[in-house]
Design a protein around this motif. Structure first.
Motif, PDB file in Angstrom:
ATOM      1  N   ASN A  53      64.877  71.385  47.563  1.00 29.95           N
ATOM      2  CA  ASN A  53      64.473  69.935  46.101  1.00 29.95           C
ATOM      3  C   ASN A  53      62.755  69.951  46.138  1.00 29.95           C
ATOM      4  O   ASN A  53      61.970  69.882  45.593  1.00 29.95           O
ATOM      5  CB  ASN A  53      65.119  69.204  46.979  1.00 29.95           C
ATOM      6  N   ALA A 109      61.331  61.054  43.517  1.00 31.10           N
ATOM      7  CA  ALA A 109      61.299  61.301  44.560  1.00 31.10           C
ATOM      8  C   ALA A 109      59.538  62.135  44.643  1.00 31.10           C
ATOM      9  O   ALA A 109      59.128  63.026  45.865  1.00 31.10           O
ATOM     10  CB  ALA A 109      61.866  63.016  44.220  1.00 31.10           C
ATOM     11  N   ARG A 110      59.113  62.521  44.050  1.00 29.83           N
ATOM     12  CA  ARG A 110      57.366  62.736  44.263  1.00 29.83           C
ATOM     13  C   ARG A 110      56.628  61.980  44.617  1.00 29.83           C
ATOM     14  O   ARG A 110      55.785  61.657  45.015  1.00 29.83           O
ATOM     15  CB  ARG A 110      56.749  63.035  43.019  1.00 29.83           C
ATOM     16  N   HIS A 133      59.791  70.249  43.982  1.00 27.75           N
ATOM     17  CA  HIS A 133      58.664  68.715  43.157  1.00 27.75           C
ATOM     18  C   HIS A 133      57.079  69.267  43.379  1.00 27.75           C
ATOM     19  O   HIS A 133      56.536  68.879  43.337  1.00 27.75           O
ATOM     20  CB  HIS A 133      59.338  67.252  43.831  1.00 27.75           C
TER      21      HIS A 133
END
Lengths: 103, 206
Positions: free
Chosen positions: A47, A15-16, A51
């Motif tokens: 979400n 995700a990052r 992050h």
């Protein structure tokens, strides 16, 4: 020869990496609004916030609250440190995938 | 948080490229909206102008004398509104130097065209119709070509320079060829040039 480059654990997570990659497409000093970034990534707001906070804690991302006219807006950019970390990450990645290409 | 969020990405290099391209697509204005309204305005408007005011005063289609220029002006206004709207929406998606440059660039178009319109309005009545028409069309196309070339310097977009240079060259050819021919050349080569530019830009972003 055997000292494989370390991959930055902050960025080396699905995700990052997506967030940082998207932000790296902006020119330096440009910021993007939160909803645009969210739309581009297709993540939920919650979400994405989680992050962004982790990236902010690492000093890679700068989050600014401001106003565009009367509406509050959240602007996000990659810091110089974040850009550098991203460049090092991609360089390390390339070296890992193709060790022969290392000079 | 999704469970796979913290997992190592399977193909990180592909992921990086995909997200970068995605973001550019989300903040850039749609090239079709930026070029096609102008391309079709030139194609339709200047074709009407050519049919009514052909070379050496020839009338190919006996349209009312006010019609071609009125249609051209209306199409220009419509195109200006579409690109102004699409451009300003794009400018608001980010904040910083690029957004500032976009705003300045958009205002430059409006102010430059307004300035030229004032000059034209001042001179038009003192010139024969054919000369006035050429002054108007030649000046507008020259401005467009120059602003596209300047735009390529701002956006570091070589394709935009090619479009601007192409527009400038066909304008010069048309002006030298004279009234009537200028309309035909700008309609076909200029209108088509912008339609092609919109298509190429769109394909590049897709």
């Amino acid at each position: 020869m055997t000292d494989a480059p370390e991959l930055d654990p902050v960025i080396h997570a699905q995700a990052r990496l997506r967030v940082v990659s998207a932000l790296s497409a902006l020119r330096e000093a440009d910021k993007i609004t939160f909803p645009r970034l969210q739309e581009s990534l297709g993540m939920t707001a919650g979400n994405l916030s989680v992050h962004l906070r982790k990236l902010e804690d690492a000093g890679y991302v700068e989050v600014t609250k401001t106003h565009q006219g009367r509406t509050p807006a959240t602007l996000i950019r990659l810091t110089r440190r974040g850009r550098l970390a991203f460049e090092e990450y991609t360089a390390a990645l390339r070296a890992l995938l193709d060790p022969g290409a290392q000079s | 948080m999704d469970p796979e969020d913290d997992q190592a990405p399977a193909d990180p290099l592909a992921l990086i490229e995909r997200e970068r391209a995605n973001l550019v697509r989300h903040i850039a204005p749609d090239p079709r909206l930026m070029y096609w309204p102008w391309g079709f305005a030139w194609l339709i408007g200047f074709t009407l102008l050519f049919l009514r005011y052909g070379p050496d005063g020839k009338v190919y289609v006996n349209l009312p004398d006010w019609l071609p220029l009125t249609v051209l002006m209306l199409l220009f206004i419509a195109a200006g509104l579409v690109t102004g709207f699409a451009g300003s929406r794009s400018v608001r998606r980010t904040s910083g130097p690029t957004s500032q440059a976009g705003l300045a660039y958009g205002l430059t178009w409006s102010i430059a065209f307004f300035g030229f319109s004032v000059l034209y309005a001042r001179l038009a009545n003192d010139l024969p119709d054919q000369q006035a028409g050429l002054l108007w069309a030649g000046g507008m196309v020259a401005l467009t070509g120059a602003l596209h070339m300047a735009g390529s310097a701002i956006w570091q977009d070589r394709q935009l320079f090619v479009l601007g240079a192409w527009t400038s060259v066909i304008n010069i050819v048309g002006i030298v060829a004279g009234p009537g021919w200028h309309s035909l050349i700008v309609a076909i080569a200029g209108g088509a040039g912008m339609i092609v530019a919109g298509f190429l830009g769109w394909r590049r972003l897709r």
